[in-house]
Design a protein around this motif. Structure first.
Motif, PDB file in Angstrom:
ATOM      1  N   TRP A 133       0.828  -1.210   0.000  1.00  0.00           N
ATOM      2  CA  TRP A 133       0.000   0.000   0.000  1.00  0.00           C
ATOM      3  C   TRP A 133       0.863   1.262   0.000  1.00  0.00           C
ATOM      4  O   TRP A 133       0.557   2.230  -0.684  1.00  0.00           O
ATOM      5  CB  TRP A 133      -0.937   0.001   1.214  1.00  0.00           C
ATOM      6  N   LEU A 134       1.953   1.220   0.768  1.00  0.00           N
ATOM      7  CA  LEU A 134       2.839   2.382   0.784  1.00  0.00           C
ATOM      8  C   LEU A 134       3.645   2.469  -0.501  1.00  0.00           C
ATOM      9  O   LEU A 134       3.882   3.567  -1.026  1.00  0.00           O
ATOM     10  CB  LEU A 134       3.763   2.342   2.002  1.00  0.00           C
ATOM     11  N   ARG A 135       4.075   1.337  -1.018  1.00  0.00           N
ATOM     12  CA  ARG A 135       4.836   1.364  -2.277  1.00  0.00           C
ATOM     13  C   ARG A 135       3.990   1.929  -3.420  1.00  0.00           C
ATOM     14  O   ARG A 135       4.492   2.665  -4.265  1.00  0.00           O
ATOM     15  CB  ARG A 135       5.338  -0.039  -2.609  1.00  0.00           C
ATOM     16  N   GLU A 136       2.711   1.597  -3.427  1.00  0.00           N
ATOM     17  CA  GLU A 136       1.817   2.132  -4.464  1.00  0.00           C
ATOM     18  C   GLU A 136       1.713   3.651  -4.387  1.00  0.00           C
ATOM     19  O   GLU A 136       1.428   4.304  -5.393  1.00  0.00           O
ATOM     20  CB  GLU A 136       0.430   1.505  -4.326  1.00  0.00           C
ATOM     21  N   ARG A 137       1.944   4.206  -3.197  1.00  0.00           N
ATOM     22  CA  ARG A 137       1.886   5.654  -3.012  1.00  0.00           C
ATOM     23  C   ARG A 137       3.267   6.304  -3.133  1.00  0.00           C
ATOM     24  O   ARG A 137       3.445   7.464  -2.779  1.00  0.00           O
ATOM     25  CB  ARG A 137       1.270   5.978  -1.646  1.00  0.00           C
ATOM     26  N   GLY A 138       4.246   5.544  -3.604  1.00  0.00           N
ATOM     27  CA  GLY A 138       5.554   6.104  -3.877  1.00  0.00           C
ATOM     28  C   GLY A 138       6.540   6.085  -2.731  1.00  0.00           C
ATOM     29  O   GLY A 138       7.571   6.760  -2.780  1.00  0.00           O
ATOM     30  N   VAL A 139       6.271   5.289  -1.691  1.00  0.00           N
ATOM     31  CA  VAL A 139       7.170   5.195  -0.535  1.00  0.00           C
ATOM     32  C   VAL A 139       8.195   4.087  -0.785  1.00  0.00           C
ATOM     33  O   VAL A 139       7.830   2.959  -1.137  1.00  0.00           O
ATOM     34  CB  VAL A 139       6.382   4.908   0.758  1.00  0.00           C
ATOM     35  N   ASP A 140       9.473   4.398  -0.592  1.00  0.00           N
ATOM     36  CA  ASP A 140      10.553   3.427  -0.799  1.00  0.00           C
ATOM     37  C   ASP A 140      10.708   2.556   0.442  1.00  0.00           C
ATOM     38  O   ASP A 140      11.041   3.057   1.523  1.00  0.00           O
ATOM     39  CB  ASP A 140      11.861   4.181  -1.095  1.00  0.00           C
ATOM     40  N   VAL A 141      10.456   1.263   0.281  1.00  0.00           N
ATOM     41  CA  VAL A 141      10.522   0.312   1.393  1.00  0.00           C
ATOM     42  C   VAL A 141      11.568  -0.747   1.080  1.00  0.00           C
ATOM     43  O   VAL A 141      11.478  -1.443   0.062  1.00  0.00           O
ATOM     44  CB  VAL A 141       9.155  -0.359   1.638  1.00  0.00           C
ATOM     45  N   ALA A 142      12.571  -0.875   1.946  1.00  0.00           N
ATOM     46  CA  ALA A 142      13.622  -1.877   1.757  1.00  0.00           C
ATOM     47  C   ALA A 142      13.072  -3.277   2.048  1.00  0.00           C
ATOM     48  O   ALA A 142      12.220  -3.443   2.925  1.00  0.00           O
ATOM     49  CB  ALA A 142      14.795  -1.579   2.689  1.00  0.00           C
ATOM     50  N   PRO A 143      13.551  -4.302   1.318  1.00  0.00           N
ATOM     51  CA  PRO A 143      13.080  -5.676   1.561  1.00  0.00           C
ATOM     52  C   PRO A 143      13.364  -6.131   2.988  1.00  0.00           C
ATOM     53  O   PRO A 143      14.352  -5.712   3.607  1.00  0.00           O
ATOM     54  CB  PRO A 143      13.882  -6.500   0.552  1.00  0.00           C
ATOM     55  N   TRP A 144      12.519  -6.991   3.497  1.00  0.00           N
ATOM     56  CA  TRP A 144      12.691  -7.509   4.849  1.00  0.00           C
ATOM     57  C   TRP A 144      13.830  -8.523   4.916  1.00  0.00           C
ATOM     58  O   TRP A 144      14.032  -9.306   3.996  1.00  0.00           O
ATOM     59  CB  TRP A 144      11.417  -8.189   5.326  1.00  0.00           C
ATOM     60  N   GLN A 145      14.528  -8.503   6.048  1.00  0.00           N
ATOM     61  CA  GLN A 145      15.515  -9.532   6.362  1.00  0.00           C
ATOM     62  C   GLN A 145      15.378  -9.867   7.843  1.00  0.00           C
ATOM     63  O   GLN A 145      15.081  -8.981   8.656  1.00  0.00           O
ATOM     64  CB  GLN A 145      16.936  -9.036   6.099  1.00  0.00           C
ATOM     65  N   PRO A 146      15.585 -11.128   8.214  1.00  0.00           N
ATOM     66  CA  PRO A 146      15.471 -11.479   9.637  1.00  0.00           C
ATOM     67  C   PRO A 146      16.618 -10.885  10.446  1.00  0.00           C
ATOM     68  O   PRO A 146      17.755 -10.824   9.998  1.00  0.00           O
ATOM     69  CB  PRO A 146      15.531 -13.010   9.624  1.00  0.00           C
ATOM     70  N   ALA A 147      16.308 -10.424  11.634  1.00  0.00           N
ATOM     71  CA  ALA A 147      17.315  -9.922  12.578  1.00  0.00           C
ATOM     72  C   ALA A 147      17.061 -10.570  13.935  1.00  0.00           C
ATOM     73  O   ALA A 147      15.924 -10.951  14.244  1.00  0.00           O
ATOM     74  CB  ALA A 147      17.228  -8.398  12.684  1.00  0.00           C
ATOM     75  N   ASN A 148      18.112 -10.707  14.729  1.00  0.00           N
ATOM     76  CA  ASN A 148      17.981 -11.385  16.018  1.00  0.00           C
ATOM     77  C   ASN A 148      17.260 -12.722  15.823  1.00  0.00           C
ATOM     78  O   ASN A 148      16.182 -12.961  16.366  1.00  0.00           O
ATOM     79  CB  ASN A 148      17.239 -10.496  17.015  1.00  0.00           C
ATOM     80  N   VAL A 149      17.890 -13.548  15.028  1.00  0.00           N
ATOM     81  CA  VAL A 149      17.250 -14.785  14.586  1.00  0.00           C
ATOM     82  C   VAL A 149      18.177 -15.969  14.812  1.00  0.00           C
ATOM     83  O   VAL A 149      19.406 -15.819  14.832  1.00  0.00           O
ATOM     84  CB  VAL A 149      16.877 -14.658  13.082  1.00  0.00           C
ATOM     85  N   GLY A 150      17.590 -17.141  14.988  1.00  0.00           N
ATOM     86  CA  GLY A 150      18.370 -18.358  15.091  1.00  0.00           C
ATOM     87  C   GLY A 150      18.836 -18.843  13.721  1.00  0.00           C
ATOM     88  O   GLY A 150      18.347 -18.380  12.678  1.00  0.00           O
TER      89      GLY A 150
END
Length: 383
Positions: A175-192
């Motif tokens: 929804w935000l990307r459709e409105r022109g917001v730049d969103v970086a891809p997700w990556q796991p953090a603090n993960v096993g």
């Protein structure tokens, strides 16, 4: 027209709501779940670690950059502790510098906070799930059907993309990307991290590995972790998970307090013909540490106790991660965390592209960004 809308009732969203209300704004908080602060309450089950009591520069360095520095300077470890006390929750600092409420749990703090928000006039609506935009409005699936709100100012505090069952499902990204917001891809953090164990390791599942140093690239961390059927997990692993995720290998020092030369000398004094397992036990290794040497050290000299390479099979899935990297990029927001593509809409918490280890940093980061966004949003004039 609705005055101020906050979407998401986790730590960041509730902090933004508090700041808006203190500034005199009429605030409505919409939360998709049936109750608020679900991930917050889950985090407190094993002891709510609210922050880390350490020098400002060292604390801010844990976030891997300067983006959050002014926010953390305004609401860092000292301010978090004072805020807890204002809510009637006394705190204490453990030997590692981690700060906890005396009650240890999250529920007393949350109850006191919700009571204060109610006194400030904040209207919290549960089971109101944001379902994207409808023109210039925010469309919700509410108990009474579809509702479209047109606030003068909005703060988004929708979380990241781990622990979806608690509300952080990342559904907002398209929804935000459709409105022109730049969103970086997700990556796991603090993960096993996964390990393809040999059958002989089964009996050690659930056991902790203590008193070791974990070396990843140029990073060396003292800590402990647990063995499970899935692999390795726990605080020690989480502290180095960023480097592991980015491709560095894991090397364990199973005797971090003993110099390598001393290990060589001790081995030389042992009887010829003793089994490797007996020699390792005589060095002082625990049964689980001996098992790790047998698992990963085959063909290596026993001096590998000082540098044991561990074969990992990649990070566990995103939804198992305690937190995430990725989200709304720094370039997509103003200094006040207002979306450049959507004036009047602010973002905070795990929606933002920042990363920090466990140990109080995550929660403080959410509170600090929520406070920052709420204060900036409060300055938006009502048309």
């Amino acid at each position: 027209m609705l005055d101020a809308l906050v979407i998401g009732a986790g730590p960041a969203g509730l902090m933004a709501a508090e700041e808006l209300a203190r500034a005199g704004r009429r605030v409505v908080v919409c939360e998709a779940k049936a109750s608020v602060g679900r991930k917050f309450l889950m985090a407190g089950k094993s002891g709510l670690n609210v922050t880390k009591d350490e020098a400002s520069a060292r604390f801010q360095a844990a976030y891997g950059g300067d983006w959050l520095a002014p926010m953390l300077a305004a609401f860092g470890p000292g301010e978090v502790q004072a805020w807890c006390r204002e809510l009637g929750q006394q705190v204490f600092t453990g030997s590692s510098g981690r700060v906890f409420p005396v009650a240890m749990k999250a529920s007393p703090l949350l109850r006191a906070w919700l009571a204060r928000l109610a006194d400030l006039g904040v209207d919290i609506r549960t089971r109101w799930r944001w379902d994207g935009f409808e023109g210039a409005g925010f469309r919700f699936l509410a108990p009474g059907g579809v509702e479209v709100l047109h606030p003068a100012v909005t703060v988004l505090a929708l979380g990241g993309a781990s622990w979806a069952r608690l509300g952080s499902d990342g559904a907002w990204v398209p929804w935000l990307r459709e409105r022109g917001v730049d969103v970086a891809p997700w990556q796991p953090a603090n993960v096993g991290f996964a390990v393809n164990w040999s059958p002989h390791m089964t009996r050690f599942f659930g056991q902790p590995v203590k008193g070791v140093a974990l070396c990843v690239g140029g990073q060396r961390e003292r800590g402990e972790f647990n063995l499970s059927s899935k692999g390795l997990e726990g605080g020690g692993i989480y502290a180095v998970s960023r480097g592991l995720r980015d491709g560095a290998g894991l090397v364990l020092d199973l005797m971090p307090d003993v110099p390598a030369a001393e290990v060589v000398a001790r081995l030389a004094r042992m009887r010829v013909g003793e089994t490797a397992a007996n020699r390792l036990r005589k060095l002082g290794l625990s049964a689980v540490a001996v098992a790790l040497m047998q698992e990963f050290g085959r063909g290596l000299p026993l001096t590998a106790v000082k540098a044991l390479p561990v074969r990992l099979a990649g990070p566990r899935p995103l939804d198992e991660a305690i937190s995430v990297a990725g989200g709304v990029r720094r370039e997509a927001v103003t200094q006040g965390l207002e979306l450049r593509a959507l004036p009047g809409v602010f973002v905070c918490g795990e929606m933002l592209d920042w990363e920090a280890p466990t140990g109080g940093y995550l929660l403080t980061g959410c509170w600090a960004t929520g406070r920052w966004a709420g204060r900036a949003a409060a300055q938006v004039r009502v048309a």
